[in-house]
Write a protein that holds these residues in place. Structure first.
Motif, PDB file in Angstrom:
ATOM      1  N   UNK A 175     -28.107  22.574   3.129  1.00 32.56           N
ATOM      2  CA  UNK A 175     -26.740  22.368   2.642  1.00 32.56           C
ATOM      3  C   UNK A 175     -25.737  22.262   3.788  1.00 32.56           C
ATOM      4  N   UNK A 176     -26.008  22.916   4.911  1.00 35.42           N
ATOM      5  CA  UNK A 176     -25.132  22.753   6.075  1.00 35.42           C
ATOM      6  C   UNK A 176     -25.165  21.309   6.569  1.00 35.42           C
ATOM      7  N   UNK A 177     -26.342  20.707   6.610  1.00 36.35           N
ATOM      8  CA  UNK A 177     -26.447  19.295   7.011  1.00 36.35           C
ATOM      9  C   UNK A 177     -25.715  18.392   6.024  1.00 36.35           C
ATOM     10  N   UNK A 178     -25.838  18.683   4.754  1.00 39.58           N
ATOM     11  CA  UNK A 178     -25.128  17.885   3.743  1.00 39.58           C
ATOM     12  C   UNK A 178     -23.623  18.041   3.897  1.00 39.58           C
ATOM     13  N   UNK A 179     -23.179  19.229   4.243  1.00 39.77           N
ATOM     14  CA  UNK A 179     -21.755  19.482   4.435  1.00 39.77           C
ATOM     15  C   UNK A 179     -21.161  18.701   5.593  1.00 39.77           C
ATOM     16  N   UNK A 180     -22.003  18.274   6.527  1.00 43.31           N
ATOM     17  CA  UNK A 180     -21.535  17.485   7.675  1.00 43.31           C
ATOM     18  C   UNK A 180     -21.649  15.985   7.432  1.00 43.31           C
TER      19      UNK A 180
ATOM     20  N   UNK B 115     -19.693  13.861   5.779  1.00 41.13           N
ATOM     21  CA  UNK B 115     -18.456  13.283   5.241  1.00 41.13           C
ATOM     22  C   UNK B 115     -18.468  11.763   5.325  1.00 41.13           C
ATOM     23  N   UNK B 116     -19.094  11.220   6.358  1.00 38.07           N
ATOM     24  CA  UNK B 116     -19.145   9.764   6.533  1.00 38.07           C
ATOM     25  C   UNK B 116     -19.813   9.113   5.327  1.00 38.07           C
ATOM     26  N   UNK B 117     -20.827   9.773   4.782  1.00 37.29           N
ATOM     27  CA  UNK B 117     -21.533   9.220   3.630  1.00 37.29           C
ATOM     28  C   UNK B 117     -20.642   9.261   2.389  1.00 37.29           C
ATOM     29  N   UNK B 118     -19.935  10.371   2.204  1.00 34.74           N
ATOM     30  CA  UNK B 118     -19.045  10.504   1.052  1.00 34.74           C
ATOM     31  C   UNK B 118     -17.956   9.427   1.081  1.00 34.74           C
ATOM     32  N   UNK B 119     -17.331   9.230   2.230  1.00 36.10           N
ATOM     33  CA  UNK B 119     -16.292   8.207   2.365  1.00 36.10           C
ATOM     34  C   UNK B 119     -16.840   6.808   2.115  1.00 36.10           C
TER      35      UNK B 119
ATOM     36  N   UNK C  52     -10.745  12.266   3.171  1.00 35.11           N
ATOM     37  CA  UNK C  52     -11.838  12.041   4.118  1.00 35.11           C
ATOM     38  C   UNK C  52     -11.696  10.766   4.945  1.00 35.11           C
ATOM     39  N   UNK C  53     -10.844   9.854   4.525  1.00 37.54           N
ATOM     40  CA  UNK C  53     -10.708   8.597   5.257  1.00 37.54           C
ATOM     41  C   UNK C  53     -11.755   7.581   4.841  1.00 37.54           C
ATOM     42  N   UNK C  54     -11.871   6.513   5.622  1.00 40.09           N
ATOM     43  CA  UNK C  54     -12.695   5.364   5.246  1.00 40.09           C
ATOM     44  C   UNK C  54     -14.160   5.490   5.613  1.00 40.09           C
ATOM     45  N   UNK C  55     -14.481   6.322   6.570  1.00 37.52           N
ATOM     46  CA  UNK C  55     -15.863   6.423   7.024  1.00 37.52           C
ATOM     47  C   UNK C  55     -16.139   5.492   8.193  1.00 37.52           C
ATOM     48  N   UNK C  56     -17.390   5.473   8.667  1.00 32.75           N
ATOM     49  CA  UNK C  56     -17.715   4.740   9.889  1.00 32.75           C
ATOM     50  C   UNK C  56     -17.744   3.221   9.736  1.00 32.75           C
ATOM     51  N   UNK C  57     -18.049   2.725   8.578  1.00 36.31           N
ATOM     52  CA  UNK C  57     -18.127   1.277   8.367  1.00 36.31           C
ATOM     53  C   UNK C  57     -16.791   0.768   7.838  1.00 36.31           C
ATOM     54  N   UNK C  58     -15.791   0.793   8.723  1.00 34.66           N
ATOM     55  CA  UNK C  58     -14.445   0.445   8.280  1.00 34.66           C
ATOM     56  C   UNK C  58     -13.645  -0.149   9.418  1.00 34.66           C
TER      57      UNK C  58
END
Length: 191
Positions: free
Chosen positions: A12-17, A19-23, A167-173
């Motif tokens: 769950x700690x890895x999932x918590x990091x 954010x790029x996927x969520x965005x 969270x913003x747009x994420x890495x593919x933006x």
């Protein structure tokens, strides 16, 4: 038991990091579910020809100002400059804000603008078009039926947009691309 909890915490700690996927998923879901809806709606508000970008259609006034338009006997000439400006701004916003979200450009600001847009849209649907009197349109929370237009569907739209604001747009933006380009530029030293 401690080992199980430690393993669970590690995952769950890895999932918590992530954010790029969520965005990224939020922008994808917006594009897949709402982009066509908003652009289709906006296209009904454009007037005829090239100048239609500056002259909202009769339908735009009917959608945005249903009661005022009815009071004006459906004559756009009887409406004020305010009505024209709001109809025009609403039409442009319905094209531009979703495009900015999908491209990931000024994403937080665009998502915030869409939250305002959806709020005004919902209030217009409820009070301008009389949806408040129809349970099917208004819907209900906690009723096992997730098909209410306003309370159910638009709550999910808002959550999607709030994720993008936070969270913003994420890495593919384009936001990330511009940030990388700007941070790579050498800073001029004062002489």
């Amino acid at each position: 038991m401690t080992r199980l909890i430690t393993s669970y915490d590690a995952v769950t700690d890895r999932l918590g990091r992530s954010d790029w996927l969520l965005s990224s998923l939020a922008r994808f879901a917006f594009a897949a579910v709402l982009l066509g809806y908003f652009w289709s709606s906006a296209s009904t508000k454009l007037g005829d020809g090239l100048l239609g970008l500056f002259r909202p259609s009769v339908g735009a006034y009917g959608q945005i100002f249903p009661r005022a338009f009815e009071a004006a006997s459906y004559d756009t000439d009887q409406l004020s400059l305010f009505h024209w400006a709001v109809a025009l701004a609403g039409t442009w916003a319905e094209f531009l804000l979703p495009a900015l979200i999908v491209l990931g450009l000024l994403t937080r600001l665009a998502a915030l603008g869409m939250i305002g847009f959806v709020t005004v849209q919902s209030l217009t649907d409820l009070f301008g078009h009389g949806g408040i009197a129809h349970v099917q349109t208004l819907g209900r929370w906690f009723d096992r039926v997730p098909d209410g237009l306003i309370l159910d569907q638009r709550a999910l739209w808002m959550i999607l947009l709030i994720i993008l604001v936070l969270k913003g747009a994420g890495p593919l933006s384009l936001d990330r691309l511009l940030r990388n380009v700007l941070s790579a530029r050498p800073v001029a030293q004062p002489q």
